[in-house]
Design a protein around this motif. Structure first.
Motif, PDB file in Angstrom:
ATOM      1  N   LYS A   2       0.811  -1.206   0.000  1.00 33.87           N
ATOM      2  CA  LYS A   2       0.000   0.000   0.000  1.00 33.87           C
ATOM      3  C   LYS A   2       0.849   1.262   0.000  1.00 33.87           C
ATOM      4  N   GLY A   3       0.623   2.101  -1.006  1.00 30.92           N
ATOM      5  CA  GLY A   3       1.327   3.360  -1.112  1.00 30.92           C
ATOM      6  C   GLY A   3       2.716   3.270  -1.694  1.00 30.92           C
ATOM      7  N   LYS A   4       3.195   2.079  -2.020  1.00 31.64           N
ATOM      8  CA  LYS A   4       4.539   1.915  -2.583  1.00 31.64           C
ATOM      9  C   LYS A   4       4.559   2.350  -4.046  1.00 31.64           C
ATOM     10  N   ILE A   5       5.668   2.958  -4.438  1.00 32.72           N
ATOM     11  CA  ILE A   5       5.855   3.376  -5.826  1.00 32.72           C
ATOM     12  C   ILE A   5       6.712   2.326  -6.529  1.00 32.72           C
ATOM     13  N   VAL A   6       6.151   1.712  -7.552  1.00 30.95           N
ATOM     14  CA  VAL A   6       6.822   0.617  -8.248  1.00 30.95           C
ATOM     15  C   VAL A   6       7.162   1.043  -9.669  1.00 30.95           C
ATOM     16  N   LEU A   7       8.444   1.015  -9.991  1.00 23.44           N
ATOM     17  CA  LEU A   7       8.896   1.229 -11.363  1.00 23.44           C
ATOM     18  C   LEU A   7       9.175  -0.137 -11.974  1.00 23.44           C
ATOM     19  N   ILE A   8       8.516  -0.452 -13.068  1.00 26.91           N
ATOM     20  CA  ILE A   8       8.671  -1.761 -13.681  1.00 26.91           C
ATOM     21  C   ILE A   8       8.900  -1.628 -15.185  1.00 26.91           C
ATOM     22  N   THR A   9       9.832  -2.391 -15.704  1.00 24.47           N
ATOM     23  CA  THR A   9      10.061  -2.423 -17.142  1.00 24.47           C
ATOM     24  C   THR A   9       9.490  -3.717 -17.708  1.00 24.47           C
ATOM     25  N   GLY A  10       9.039  -3.641 -18.959  1.00 25.09           N
ATOM     26  CA  GLY A  10       8.523  -4.823 -19.620  1.00 25.09           C
ATOM     27  C   GLY A  10       7.183  -5.290 -19.112  1.00 25.09           C
ATOM     28  N   LEU A  11       6.273  -4.349 -18.877  1.00 26.38           N
ATOM     29  CA  LEU A  11       4.951  -4.714 -18.367  1.00 26.38           C
ATOM     30  C   LEU A  11       3.919  -4.834 -19.470  1.00 26.38           C
ATOM     31  N   VAL A  17      13.006   7.185 -15.316  1.00 27.16           N
ATOM     32  CA  VAL A  17      13.227   7.339 -13.874  1.00 27.16           C
ATOM     33  C   VAL A  17      12.882   8.756 -13.423  1.00 27.16           C
ATOM     34  N   GLU A  18      13.302   9.740 -14.187  1.00 28.43           N
ATOM     35  CA  GLU A  18      13.042  11.128 -13.819  1.00 28.43           C
ATOM     36  C   GLU A  18      11.545  11.437 -13.812  1.00 28.43           C
ATOM     37  N   GLN A  19      10.817  10.879 -14.773  1.00 27.51           N
ATOM     38  CA  GLN A  19       9.369  11.118 -14.812  1.00 27.51           C
ATOM     39  C   GLN A  19       8.663  10.489 -13.612  1.00 27.51           C
ATOM     40  N   CYS A  20       9.140   9.297 -13.212  1.00 27.10           N
ATOM     41  CA  CYS A  20       8.559   8.652 -12.038  1.00 27.10           C
ATOM     42  C   CYS A  20       8.838   9.473 -10.783  1.00 27.10           C
ATOM     43  N   VAL A  21      10.068   9.928 -10.622  1.00 27.63           N
ATOM     44  CA  VAL A  21      10.442  10.719  -9.448  1.00 27.63           C
ATOM     45  C   VAL A  21       9.735  12.064  -9.462  1.00 27.63           C
ATOM     46  N   GLN A  22       9.573  12.651 -10.634  1.00 30.06           N
ATOM     47  CA  GLN A  22       8.876  13.937 -10.736  1.00 30.06           C
ATOM     48  C   GLN A  22       7.428  13.807 -10.260  1.00 30.06           C
ATOM     49  N   LYS A  23       6.793  12.693 -10.573  1.00 35.33           N
ATOM     50  CA  LYS A  23       5.396  12.514 -10.180  1.00 35.33           C
ATOM     51  C   LYS A  23       5.250  12.123  -8.719  1.00 35.33           C
ATOM     52  N   TYR A  24       6.112  11.204  -8.255  1.00 41.73           N
ATOM     53  CA  TYR A  24       5.904  10.634  -6.919  1.00 41.73           C
ATOM     54  C   TYR A  24       6.957  11.034  -5.884  1.00 41.73           C
ATOM     55  N   GLY A  25       8.098  11.536  -6.341  1.00 35.94           N
ATOM     56  CA  GLY A  25       9.125  11.963  -5.395  1.00 35.94           C
ATOM     57  C   GLY A  25      10.029  10.844  -4.914  1.00 35.94           C
ATOM     58  N   ARG A  26       9.751   9.617  -5.308  1.00 32.37           N
ATOM     59  CA  ARG A  26      10.573   8.491  -4.859  1.00 32.37           C
ATOM     60  C   ARG A  26      10.283   7.254  -5.709  1.00 32.37           C
ATOM     61  N   ILE A  27      11.118   6.239  -5.528  1.00 34.66           N
ATOM     62  CA  ILE A  27      10.898   4.919  -6.120  1.00 34.66           C
ATOM     63  C   ILE A  27      11.172   3.895  -5.028  1.00 34.66           C
ATOM     64  N   ASP A  28      10.152   3.168  -4.631  1.00 41.36           N
ATOM     65  CA  ASP A  28      10.301   2.189  -3.558  1.00 41.36           C
ATOM     66  C   ASP A  28      10.733   0.819  -4.070  1.00 41.36           C
ATOM     67  N   ILE A  29      10.240   0.451  -5.240  1.00 40.90           N
ATOM     68  CA  ILE A  29      10.490  -0.885  -5.778  1.00 40.90           C
ATOM     69  C   ILE A  29      10.804  -0.770  -7.271  1.00 40.90           C
ATOM     70  N   LEU A  30      11.856  -1.442  -7.696  1.00 39.37           N
ATOM     71  CA  LEU A  30      12.198  -1.552  -9.111  1.00 39.37           C
ATOM     72  C   LEU A  30      12.082  -3.007  -9.520  1.00 39.37           C
ATOM     73  N   VAL A  31      11.345  -3.263 -10.608  1.00 43.76           N
ATOM     74  CA  VAL A  31      11.245  -4.610 -11.155  1.00 43.76           C
ATOM     75  C   VAL A  31      11.774  -4.600 -12.584  1.00 43.76           C
ATOM     76  N   ASN A  32      12.812  -5.381 -12.827  1.00 44.26           N
ATOM     77  CA  ASN A  32      13.391  -5.520 -14.165  1.00 44.26           C
ATOM     78  C   ASN A  32      12.879  -6.808 -14.788  1.00 44.26           C
TER      79      ASN A  32
END
Length: 269
Positions: free
Chosen positions: A5-14, A80-95
Motif C-alpha cells: 500500500k502506497g509503494k511506488i513501483v517502477l517496472i520495465t517490460g509490463l 526514472v526522472e518522470q517517475c520521481v517527478q510525479k511521486y518523489g521516490r521509487i520504492d520498488i524496481l522490477v526488471n
C-alpha cells in the motif's frame, strides 16, 4: 500480509501484446497494484503497455506508462526522472525485460549476440544505474527484483547461448550488487522462472518447434517439468511480490526458483 500500500513501483517490460493470457510483466504489475502499489511502467511498445494499464485501472488501481527503450541510457534516465517527478521516490524496481534468440557461438551472428546482451543485461544495468542513487537518498531505501530464467542455471533443451549467458549474469549482478548496497537499506533479489506459459511462449514455439507443430512443442515443455505442467505468469508474480514485500525484509542477494522442480531434477531435455 504482503501489502504494498502506497509503494511506488517502477517496472520495465509490463506490456501485454494481446488480451489473451498473461505475460510475466503484466501479471507482476497487476499483482502489485492489487496489493496497493502505484505502478509506473516503461515499455518499448506504448500500445502494449496501455493494455496492462487499462487492466489495472479497470480494477481501481493506478498505473502510468511511458514509452521506453531500455537499451538506451537517455530513455531509461527519462523514465526514472518522470517517475520521481510525479511521486518523489521509487520504492520498488522490477526488471522484467528479456528476449530469447536461437543460436550457438558458432552460428549466432555478432549482431544478435550484442542485441541479446543489450536487451537482457545492459537494460538491467541501466535501470539500476539510474534508480539506485534515488533509493540510496531515501530514508526507506528500496527493493529491486530482477527476473532471470533457469536457462541461466542449466541447459533447457534448445540452443540459446546468449540468453543463457545473460540470464546467468543477471543472477550474479544481483548478488554482487546486493552486498554492495546491503548497508544502505536497499535489497536486491532475483526470481528465476522455469518453463512458463505466456503469450510469448507461443512466439517461441514458432521459432523452436520442429515443423511448426506448436502443440507438440507445448506438450514437450509440459513433459520436461517434474510437476507435469508449465507454470504461469502468476506463479512468477507471487514470488516477486514476496521478495518486494516487507515480509522479505531480511532477504537480499538471493534467488527464488519457480520451475516446478526442473532444476532439482536430472529432468528430460
Amino acid at each position: 500480509m504482503l501489502s504494498l500500500k502506497g509503494k511506488i513501483v517502477l517496472i520495465t517490460g509490463l506490456g501485454q501484446t494481446t488480451d489473451e493470457g498473461w505475460g510475466i510483466g503484466a501479471a507482476i504489475a497487476v499483482q502489485f497494484a492489487r496489493q496497493g502499489a502505484f505502478i509506473f511502467g516503461g515499455n518499448r511498445s506504448l500500445s502494449s503497455a496501455n493494455r496492462t494499464k487499462n487492466r489495472i485501472e479497470e480494477e481501481g488501481g493506478v498505473c502510468d506508462v511511458v514509452e521506453t527503450d531500455v537499451t538506451s541510457s537517455k530513455s531509461v534516465k527519462s523514465l526514472v526522472e518522470q517517475c520521481v517527478q510525479k511521486y518523489g521516490r521509487i520504492d520498488i524496481l522490477v526488471n522484467n525485460v528479456g528476449r530469447s534468440e536461437p543460436g550457438c557461438p558458432a552460428s549466432m551472428s555478432e549482431e544478435i549476440w550484442n542485441a541479446q546482451v543489450d536487451i537482457n543485461l545492459n537494460s538491467l544495468y541501466l535501470t539500476c544505474h539510474h534508480v539506485l542513487p534515488v533509493m540510496e537518498k531515501q530514508d526507506t531505501g528500496g527493493v529491486v527484483v530482477n527476473i532471470a530464467s533457469i536457462a541461466g542455471l542449466r541447459y533447457i533443451g534448445k540452443p540459446q547461448v546468449a540468453y543463457s549467458a545473460t540470464k546467468a549474469a543477471i543472477m550474479q549482478f544481483t548478488k554482487a550488487t546486493a552486498i554492495i548496497y546491503a548497508d544502505k537499506r536497499i535489497r536486491l533479489n532475483t526470481v528465476v522462472p522455469g518453463l512458463i506459459y505466456t503469450p510469448y511462449t507461443r512466439a517461441l514455439a514458432q521459432r523452436y518447434s520442429p515443423g511448426g507443430d506448436e502443440e507438440a512443442y507445448m506438450k514437450k515443455r509440459d513433459g520436461q517439468v517434474p510437476m507435469g505442467r508449465m507454470g504461469d505468469a502468476w506463479d512468477v508474480a507471487k514470488a516477486a511480490l514476496f521478495l518486494a514485500s516487507d515480509e522479505a525484509s531480511y532477504i537480499t542477494g538471493q534467488k527464488i526458483v519457480v520451475d516446478g522442480g526442473i532444476t532439482a531434477s536430472t529432468g528430460r531435455v
